[in-house]
Motif scaffolding. Structure first.
Motif, PDB file in Angstrom:
ATOM      1  N   LEU A 236       6.995 -40.926  13.210  1.00  0.00           N
ATOM      2  CA  LEU A 236       5.558 -41.004  13.443  1.00  0.00           C
ATOM      3  C   LEU A 236       5.260 -41.218  14.922  1.00  0.00           C
ATOM      4  O   LEU A 236       6.024 -41.855  15.653  1.00  0.00           O
ATOM      5  CB  LEU A 236       4.936 -42.135  12.631  1.00  0.00           C
TER       6      LEU A 236
ATOM      7  N   GLY B 283      -5.981 -45.783  11.863  1.00  0.00           N
ATOM      8  CA  GLY B 283      -5.564 -44.438  11.507  1.00  0.00           C
ATOM      9  C   GLY B 283      -6.685 -43.431  11.584  1.00  0.00           C
ATOM     10  O   GLY B 283      -7.825 -43.757  11.921  1.00  0.00           O
TER      11      GLY B 283
ATOM     12  N   ASP C 225      -0.386 -40.354  15.240  1.00  0.00           N
ATOM     13  CA  ASP C 225      -0.625 -40.643  13.827  1.00  0.00           C
ATOM     14  C   ASP C 225      -1.410 -41.931  13.638  1.00  0.00           C
ATOM     15  O   ASP C 225      -2.254 -42.017  12.742  1.00  0.00           O
ATOM     16  CB  ASP C 225       0.713 -40.748  13.081  1.00  0.00           C
ATOM     17  N   VAL C 226      -1.114 -42.945  14.440  1.00  0.00           N
ATOM     18  CA  VAL C 226      -1.834 -44.216  14.368  1.00  0.00           C
ATOM     19  C   VAL C 226      -1.956 -44.796  15.767  1.00  0.00           C
ATOM     20  O   VAL C 226      -1.202 -44.446  16.682  1.00  0.00           O
ATOM     21  CB  VAL C 226      -1.127 -45.252  13.452  1.00  0.00           C
TER      22      VAL C 226
ATOM     23  N   VAL D 185       8.375 -45.370   8.973  1.00  0.00           N
ATOM     24  CA  VAL D 185       7.577 -44.798  10.060  1.00  0.00           C
ATOM     25  C   VAL D 185       8.405 -43.913  10.985  1.00  0.00           C
ATOM     26  O   VAL D 185       7.911 -43.483  12.030  1.00  0.00           O
ATOM     27  CB  VAL D 185       6.899 -45.914  10.883  1.00  0.00           C
TER      28      VAL D 185
ATOM     29  N   ARG E 220       0.835 -47.699   4.807  1.00  0.00           N
ATOM     30  CA  ARG E 220       2.277 -47.411   4.888  1.00  0.00           C
ATOM     31  C   ARG E 220       2.859 -47.943   6.194  1.00  0.00           C
ATOM     32  O   ARG E 220       3.920 -48.584   6.215  1.00  0.00           O
ATOM     33  CB  ARG E 220       2.494 -45.908   4.780  1.00  0.00           C
ATOM     34  N   VAL E 221       2.165 -47.718   7.301  1.00  0.00           N
ATOM     35  CA  VAL E 221       2.630 -48.200   8.605  1.00  0.00           C
ATOM     36  C   VAL E 221       2.586 -49.725   8.640  1.00  0.00           C
ATOM     37  O   VAL E 221       3.504 -50.382   9.154  1.00  0.00           O
ATOM     38  CB  VAL E 221       1.779 -47.582   9.726  1.00  0.00           C
TER      39      VAL E 221
ATOM     40  N   GLU F 218       0.864 -43.877  -0.129  1.00  0.00           N
ATOM     41  CA  GLU F 218       1.869 -42.925   0.312  1.00  0.00           C
ATOM     42  C   GLU F 218       3.251 -43.408  -0.117  1.00  0.00           C
ATOM     43  O   GLU F 218       3.478 -44.609  -0.263  1.00  0.00           O
ATOM     44  CB  GLU F 218       1.837 -42.768   1.836  1.00  0.00           C
TER      45      GLU F 218
ATOM     46  N   ARG G 223      -2.026 -43.936   4.862  1.00  0.00           N
ATOM     47  CA  ARG G 223      -1.108 -43.881   6.003  1.00  0.00           C
ATOM     48  C   ARG G 223      -1.130 -45.202   6.774  1.00  0.00           C
ATOM     49  O   ARG G 223      -0.079 -45.725   7.164  1.00  0.00           O
ATOM     50  CB  ARG G 223      -1.492 -42.711   6.912  1.00  0.00           C
TER      51      ARG G 223
ATOM     52  N   GLN H 253       8.119 -44.205   2.957  1.00  0.00           N
ATOM     53  CA  GLN H 253       8.979 -43.403   3.822  1.00  0.00           C
ATOM     54  C   GLN H 253       9.207 -44.056   5.180  1.00  0.00           C
ATOM     55  O   GLN H 253       9.814 -43.453   6.060  1.00  0.00           O
ATOM     56  CB  GLN H 253       8.351 -42.021   4.022  1.00  0.00           C
TER      57      GLN H 253
ATOM     58  N   GLU I 125      -7.445 -41.621   6.146  1.00  0.00           N
ATOM     59  CA  GLU I 125      -6.007 -41.816   5.950  1.00  0.00           C
ATOM     60  C   GLU I 125      -5.678 -43.298   5.764  1.00  0.00           C
ATOM     61  O   GLU I 125      -4.780 -43.856   6.400  1.00  0.00           O
ATOM     62  CB  GLU I 125      -5.212 -41.195   7.097  1.00  0.00           C
TER      63      GLU I 125
END
Length: 497
Positions: free
Chosen positions: A294, A469, A402-403, A291, A479-480, A286, A476, A289, A473
């Motif tokens: 989120l 996640g 989201d997570v 978090v 990314r986190v 991803e 994602r 961006q 995903e």
């Protein structure tokens, strides 16, 4: 063993210098090799020197393929030379109006050293599965993950230690003995990918593969202050003619940074028609961006599990990190009921299927096989219902969040001479599996989960936080994980070796 023929510090920017080659990231090593600032042979030799210096204290790499690795590194450098010559020829042809298209391909891991778990078949390299029954076994073909890493340009250094057939979250076996934790040699490195985690933490290799049924990627990553990802089942295919539909056990990547895990996952992920639940979607990271915005669910105990006080104190700091980064964090009362029964039933069934015909098994493997002999059709039916209901319940949960973040392990690294953890906070545990419920309950969810360094106990022992996640995903989750890693920097703390 020959000494490293380059300076111990390599310039990688106008005002920045980095430490020894063996502690550079795989991402940086790949860049330096491709731009010919350092050769693949020099990179490999740095790691071989480090292995010679440190591994006798750790017992992380148990089979070393040095000469074979040197041949592969020389071939990687030869390919780079040919690419350079080809580029020069094309430049000359362009000036003369006769440019040619195409060039020699270079994989994303060209010349980067990697070690394989001793459960993974490597053609021509001893693979014992941690069992005396296979102490001298040499496979005649590579597993998928090995082939894909080689296709990406990686250089195989050797095999990392694992308990017998990956059984348990403490890396010890009768073939090689125990792997020790680089942060405290009297402590466990976790398991079953403990050799991989210890090798990464100590700078023996920048990348290592692992596998995870009940936490075997995540637990050793937590214990050794590195990153491990349990991918969504099918993200990294693992074809089997024994249990093709079994989704609790998955192969996956380990490294010292999230970026390196992402890089490695890109090389090993991808569809394989021999695996019936293999994911066709091409893995792509991803965009970075952060978090902000989120929705993060925080569970300090995954629904009532005992958590050691030192571990609880370290992981309790994670929610505030995400809040500072702009995420909306909420502590939740998690309902993972059914996970225990589903995991244990399917695990027992699998062990009987995989190892029920073997004699001379170690006590942990033999215990799992015996549990499998007790499983009935009614047990499997009950486990399937429990897992299905849990999956739907968590699907609804992930409609809101989201997570999920939680502890990876319920305890910090324990004494290496202990076979397993017998109690937590004074609560006696019924068997050797029970102390890892915080990891294996997550295994049942068919979801990606990463272990990322979260800090240290007052005794200097690493503790990881688990980021879970939605199924599929994986990007994602990474990314986190990267945002948390960049905000905290815990993974930069090296062991006192």
């Amino acid at each position: 063993m020959a000494t490293l023929a380059v300076a111990s510090r390599v310039a990688v920017g106008e005002d920045r210098r980095v430490s020894e080659l063996h502690y550079l990231t795989a991402t940086e090593l790949a860049r330096l090799i491709k731009t010919r600032q350092v050769s693949a042979v020099e990179v490999l030799q740095a790691h071989l020197d480090r292995i010679e210096e440190v591994n006798p204290r750790l017992n992380a790499i148990v089979t070393l393929a040095a000469e074979r690795a040197l041949d592969a590194a020389r071939a990687a450098d030869a390919t780079l030379s040919e690419v350079a010559r080809s580029g020069a020829a094309r430049s000359g042809a362009a000036r003369s109006g006769a440019a040619r298209s195409g060039e020699l391909p270079l994989g994303p891991l060209h010349g980067v050293p990697v070690a394989h778990k001793d459960l993974v078949d490597t053609a021509g390299i001893r693979t014992t599965y941690g069992s005396p029954l296979f102490a001298e076994h040499v496979p005649d073909q590579d597993d998928v993950i090995v082939r894909r890493l080689r296709a990406a340009g990686a250089v195989t250094v050797g095999k990392t230690n694992t308990p017998e057939f990956g059984t348990g979250s403490h890396t010890v076996n009768e073939v090689f003995g125990a792997t020790r934790n680089p942060y405290d040699l009297d402590r466990s490195a976790g398991g079953s990918s403990g050799g991989a985690a210890a090798a990464l933490a100590a700078g023996l290799v920048p990348l290592a593969d692992g596998s995870d049924m009940g936490g075997s990627l995540r637990n050793p990553a937590s214990f050794c202050n590195v990153v491990g990802l349990r991918p969504t089942p099918g993200r990294v295919p693992d074809p089997s003619d024994l249990a093709a539909w079994y989704t609790l056990a998955v192969p996956g990547p380990m490294a010292r940074t999230v970026d390196d895990v992402t890089l490695m996952l890109g090389a090993i992920a991808g569809f394989d028609r021999r695996s019936p639940y293999s994911i066709k979607e091409v893995f792509a990271p991803e965009p970075e961006q952060g978090v902000a915005g989120l929705r993060v669910a925080w569970s300090p105990d995954l629904g009532g599990l005992p958590v050691d006080a030192a571990t609880a104190a370290v992981t309790a700091a994670a929610p505030a990190v995400f809040e500072r980064l702009g995420a909306r964090v909420e502590q939740v009362e998690l309902d993972l009921s059914g996970a225990e029964d589903a995991f244990r039933t399917y695990r027992a069934w699998y062990y009987l299927l995989a190892h029920g015909d073997k004699s001379g098994l170690g006590p942990n493997t033999a215990w799992n096989v015996e549990q499998g002999r007790r499983v009935t059709g009614a047990d499997l039916a009950r486990a399937e219902v429990a897992r299905s209901r849990l999956y739907q319940r968590m699907a609804a949960f992930f409609d809101t969040y989201d997570v999920l973040i939680a502890p990876v392990s319920q305890v910090p690294p324990f004494p290496v001479e202990h076979p397993y953890v017998g109690e937590i906070n004074g609560e006696r545990l019924p068997d050797y599996l029970s102390w890892m419920r915080s990891a294996y309950w997550i295994s049942v969810l068919h979801a990606p989960a990463a272990s990322v360094p979260a800090g240290f106990t007052p005794d200097g022992l690493p503790v990881g936080v688990q980021i879970v996640g939605r199924p599929f995903e994986d990007a994602r989750v990474l990314r986190v994980a990267r945002a948390f890693e960049q905000a905290t920097g815990h993974g930069l703390r090296r062991p006192p070796l």
